[in-house]
Structures are given as structure tokens and as C-alpha cells.
Design a protein around this motif. Sequence first.
Motif: not given
Lengths: 163, 390
Positions: B297, B301, B304-305, B308, B366, B370-371, B373, B377
Motif C-alpha cells: 500500500d 501511494r 502515484r505520487l 503525478s 530509472r 522505495a524512498a 514521500n 517530493l
Amino acid sequence: MQKMEMHILEILTDDARTSVGQIAAMLGLSEDAVQAAIAGLEEQRIILKYPALINWEKVDVEEVEALIEVRVTPERDHGFDAIAEQIYRFEEVRNVYLMSGGYDLLVMLKSSSLKKLALFVAQKLSTIDGVLSTATHFVLKRYKSEGVILDEKTEDRRLKVSP
Amino acid sequence: MNYDQILCRRVAEVPPSGIRKFFDVVSEMKGVVSLGVGEPDFNTPWGYSDAAIYSLRKGHTHYTSNWGLLELRKAIAEYMEMRFQVEYDPKKQILVTVGASEGIDIALRALVEPGDEVLVPDPSYVSYAPGVTFAGGVCVPVRTDAEHAFKLTPEALREVITPKTKAMILPYPNNPTGAVMTRADMEAIAAVLRETNIIVISDEIYAELTYEGKHVCFAEIPGMWERTITLNGFSKAFAMTGWRLGYACGPTELISVLCKIHQYAIMCAPTAGQFAAIEALKSSMQSDFAEVRRMVDTYDRRRRLIVSGLRNAGVTCHEPKGAFYAFPAVPKGLTSQQFCEKLLWEKKVAAVPGDAFGELGEGFFRCSYAASNENILKAVERIGELVSEL
């Protein structure tokens, strides 16, 4: 509860500062939908507050915390609820839980001194009608709180680039 | 001594990994936000580590069977059936390996005769092509592209099959592209293979990290079980990279040969790790994979982050459906290497140039999600800055 709302709760539990825009991006939803869902959760009082998790041990304040096991006599019509309310109305009381096992209510208190806390237990808590006995345990050190290990630095031990 | 004349030529001629070069630069720099890491950022769940520690306390510090602990193989068999509806006999058809990496190596060595061709989708994980070369084979890239979401297509496959084709590596969910193959995609590949004797080495190490729909094990496709070596392991799904523990499953006739190489080269996979792996599988199966799901999960997320974020930054990025990598396009006018170097030197963001994964990776880079949020950002913001300055 919808799956989307569960996801929102998980995200906010992890970081209450996550913005609506970020949550929307993470879940592939519109910002409006996320905003509305959060408003709904607040409205239903599912989300109550957005506090920070603080390691008070590192803050230079005098503070003692105690867990108090309280045994009570439940009331005929109200069970434990009425007596619990008499306890949780006090501002000093942080948490009150009804427990299974050897006692009935677990009361967690914070105070600026040991003496004040002891007085509170002796004068306010023990004297409530229906309270049979109390046993006070003072917290000496916190190791882990809300799933976070307090004294551990979160460092990334991985190689910075790997295939 | 003139070592050049001594060293095995086919080994000496393999160029060093394109990732290594980058790693040397990045590890010396301060303040770098890395999207270059090919492993989970979660630590191994403590219960698994604790099982290994307990095994040491109990004195389980010896070799195990060449095949691995039977209890572990039984757990793997149960897991494969429960999760992917594929049946293997734990006594003869499951071999515990030192990571799926060892599985790739010994599967190739078990199959390849000098000059045999092995098909490898391009771009793909860095170890396949050298593995084929080390085994004495010839690596034949199979083209995949962004237009087809980097899936292997039957058309591309047909183009490269020759009478010399011995095996094919099927690495989905894919590192670095994040591509997954649906059941229909796999059926189409199976239809081509049915006319041949090609053996499939299906590297499914990222199987659990499939975000839309459920992973389909290639061996489950009708008629494919008998020609498929399924490779999997504990690194990605159970956050156990450093334990080096994987497994190879397949028909007895194939796995017994893999085991022959394994028994002489390795003896057995590390014992303590095998105890951790038993705990990982058993506790997951008992808890309906709650821990795995929590990690998946979280990756989903972040997926998608990052996608986008990259798109908002003006970068073209197809949607990855598995593993934990986004594989966006490099802005026009720069090579993958040039872009990644600029990104590193000017913006202090580490990403891996796509050409490290094969010729067709050129034009992409690439980004591992696996970092945290926060780092995703930060990195995406800096990528956006660089793109706007180009």
C-alpha cells in the motif's frame, strides 16, 4: 467505511501534515474528493485532532506521568460509564480506558510534580463514590511511543545506488 | 604478469555495470536525494530477524540440506499454491538459493551450451545479459517500448527466435520499467512458445509488488509449467535483501540439475536466513499477508505520487504497474547519461540512466520510489527545476 477513507486515515496517521494535494496524488483522486472525505471524517468525529508526536524527555520541563489502576463498583444503570466520566472530566487526566483483568479503569495522568500527582490521586480520584482502590505506577522512561522508537535515529543504511 | 592473457576472455569483455560508475560518484557527494536504490526502504520486520536470532541461540549454525530446510520448502510450496495457484513438490521441485540472483546464474548454467541464444527483454535488470555471457551463451535482446508499456509482445518475440534459441528470461514485474504482464499478455507469449522447446526463466522477484490486479505466475498458464523455472525470493516482498535468500521452482528434471550446480558451488543457502524466511512465510500466511500489504500500500501511494509529480514537472512518464520503479523519458536533446549526470551535479538527485539496463533503455532514467514521500517530493521538484532550465 470505504477503502478510500481507510487509506486517508492511514496516511494522516503516519503524517498529519500530508497536504490534501499530496493525498489526492497518492490515491489517484481529485483534491475535492479528498477534501470532502476528510471533512466527513472530521464531521463524524473519526478524526479528532492533528497532534505532533513529541519526545518530551528531550524537553527541559519537569513532568511526571503515572498510570493508575482503578477498581470501581459499576452502577446499576450506567455500568462503568458514569464513574469513568467522573474521572475523565478532570483536565489532569490524559487517558481513561476500561480494562479486562484485575482492575477496571486505567487512568493516565500528567502533572508537573510527583507531589501534585499523588495529591490528585488521594484527594480527587480515591474519594469518588464507587472507587474501591487505586494503584499508582509512575513512568520512569519511555522507549517507544505510538510505534516510534524514541532514541533511534532513522538512518538510511542502504547503498545510495543499487541495481 | 600479463593478466589480460590469463583471464577468461568472455568474462573480461563484459563491461562493468553502468550503475557501479554512478554509485562511486554518488557515494562521495553530500546532500544527495537518491532515487537510485533498488531495494526496499523498510527494514526486515523484526519477527523475521528474531526467528533467525533464535535459531542461532538454539545452535542451528550448520549446513542444511543442499535443497534448503524441508520446512522452508514446504512453506514455499504452500505459499506458491496459496498466492499464485501453482503447485510444486517441496521435495523435488523447489530449491532454496542465495537470492534469486543465484537462481538466474544456475538456471542459465544448467541450460546453456556454448553458442546457445538466450532471449532477454530490453531494457531489463542488469544481471541477465552478463549471466548469459558467463554461461557461454549469446544474449539476444527482445525489444520492449514505452508505447506497449514495456510489455513483451508476441511480435517482438517472434522476430528473435532462431533454431539456436535455448531459453528466455521473463522478468515481470520489471526492473527498471515497472511493467507487468497480465494473464492475456502471458497467454499471447505462451502461444508463441508452444511451437518451440524454449525454456522460460521467469524472474518473479517483484510478484508481490503488483499494484493493479494480481500477479500471474507464468507457470500457471496452460502448458507452461513444464517449461518454466520460476524464480522468486524474500528480498522485495519481505524486505530481506541483505539476507540473500531466494528459491527456484520447476519440473524435477530441471531443478535437480540446478541443484547439482548449487550443491557444488554453494552447498546450501545461509541457515539463519532460512529460519527467518520460514517465519516470514508462516506469519504472512497466518495474517493474510498484513505486513506485505502494508508495504505494498505504501509503495502504491508513492508510485502515484512520483508519477503525478514527474508529469507535473513536464516529464513524460508511462504508468508503472509493478516493482518500485518509474521509468520516465529523458527530455529531448540529452542522452540518459548526460541527463542523469546533470541531475546529480546540478540538482543533487541520483537516478539511474536507462542505458544501464540495455540499449533500449537509452532515452529513459530509472527512479526508485522505495524512498520516503519527503524525498520523492524533493527529488521531483528538483527534476522539474532542471527540466525547466534545459
